[in-house]
Design a protein around this motif. Structure first.
Motif, PDB file in Angstrom:
ATOM      1  N   ASP A  62       9.349 -38.037   6.418  1.00 14.42           N
ATOM      2  CA  ASP A  62       8.837 -38.582   5.164  1.00 14.42           C
ATOM      3  C   ASP A  62       8.552 -37.415   4.207  1.00 14.42           C
ATOM      4  O   ASP A  62       8.051 -36.375   4.621  1.00 14.42           O
ATOM      5  N   LYS A  63       8.881 -37.579   2.939  1.00 18.15           N
ATOM      6  CA  LYS A  63       8.779 -36.461   1.999  1.00 18.15           C
ATOM      7  C   LYS A  63       7.349 -35.913   1.867  1.00 18.15           C
ATOM      8  O   LYS A  63       7.152 -34.713   1.680  1.00 18.15           O
ATOM      9  N   ASP A  64       6.375 -36.781   2.006  1.00 20.79           N
ATOM     10  CA  ASP A  64       4.997 -36.305   1.887  1.00 20.79           C
ATOM     11  C   ASP A  64       4.597 -35.439   3.088  1.00 20.79           C
ATOM     12  O   ASP A  64       3.827 -34.490   2.937  1.00 20.79           O
ATOM     13  N   LYS A  67       6.197 -32.068   2.471  1.00 21.78           N
ATOM     14  CA  LYS A  67       5.461 -31.301   1.455  1.00 21.78           C
ATOM     15  C   LYS A  67       4.170 -30.718   2.014  1.00 21.78           C
ATOM     16  O   LYS A  67       3.765 -29.618   1.640  1.00 21.78           O
ATOM     17  N   ARG A  68       3.539 -31.464   2.910  1.00 19.04           N
ATOM     18  CA  ARG A  68       2.302 -30.958   3.505  1.00 19.04           C
ATOM     19  C   ARG A  68       2.614 -29.757   4.401  1.00 19.04           C
ATOM     20  O   ARG A  68       1.922 -28.740   4.340  1.00 19.04           O
ATOM     21  N   LYS A  71       3.408 -26.727   2.249  1.00 20.67           N
ATOM     22  CA  LYS A  71       2.239 -26.088   1.651  1.00 20.67           C
ATOM     23  C   LYS A  71       1.498 -25.224   2.672  1.00 20.67           C
ATOM     24  O   LYS A  71       1.101 -24.093   2.377  1.00 20.67           O
TER      25      LYS A  71
END
Ligand code: AMP
Ligand code: MG
Length: 189
Positions: A62-64, A67-68, A71
């Protein structure tokens, strides 16, 4: 003066090989860099969390979640001292579209002096992917590879806008690895 350089290129372009060649040239001049692999930093966390078994599964998450992980990796790499060369991707081709490899919050952690794009003809990339047994490369035609390389040039311009960093294109053509290594060494010097 400590330097931070980010090196990017579509999977199979031969980034890692160019890096090895350039670092060998610089070793003889007493210049050293530590190579940090962005994907490895992400994979370390992803494995602990049990979300993937293979590093090539990360771009399907999942893209989120991606991204986590991205980061966290950037924050960890930002703490590394000395000259660093970060091996990563200008964009990641995911099932949902291109994911920026260096969004603003990543760039502001890393603040690179330069971003290098290692490129070559899309047919050469396709052949190199087909002969690489060590990785789970996506099945993609040369048109898709050409599009990805084009997108990477476009997004690199946006990265320069955020950081003021230099952008360098390096061609890693068949039988011309030495030239690519020399070009990278010149950026790192
Ligand atoms: P690599 O070994 O360089 O092909 O990287 C393995 C995987 O790490 C990629 O397929 C991506 O899923 C992930 N990855 C590497 N760099 C980044 C980045 N800057 N942002 C997001 N994902 C990344
Ligand atoms: Mg690599």
């Amino acid at each position: 003066m400590r330097r931070r350089v980010i090196i990017t290129g579509v999977p199979g372009v031969g980034k890692t090989t160019v890096v090895t060649g350039a670092l060998k040239i610089l070793e003889g001049e007493g210049i050293s860099y530590r190579t940090l692999n962005f994907g490895s930093y992400m994979f370390e966390v992803a494995q602990i969390e049990g979300v993937v078994k293979d590093r090539d599964e990360m771009r399907k998450l999942d893209k989120d979640i991606q991204k986590r992980l991205q980061k966290l990796a950037a924050q960890k790499m930002a703490r590394e001292e000395g000259n660093v060369l970060i091996d990563t991707h200008a964009s990641i081709k995911t099932p949902g579209g291109y994911l920026p490899g260096l969004p603003e919050w990543v760039l502001k952690e890393l603040m690179p002096d330069a971003i290098v794009l290692v490129e070559t003809n899309e047919d050469q990339v396709l052949l190199r992917r087909m002969t690489d047994e060590t990785r789970t490369r996506d099945i993609e035609g040369s048109y898709g590879i050409a599009e990805h390389q084009q997108f990477n040039r476009a997004i690199a311009a946006a990265y320069a806008m955020v950081t003021g960093c230099m952008i360098k294109y390096i061609t890693n053509a068949d039988f011309l690895l030495e030239k690519a290594a020399l070009d990278l060494a010149a950026v790192l010097r």
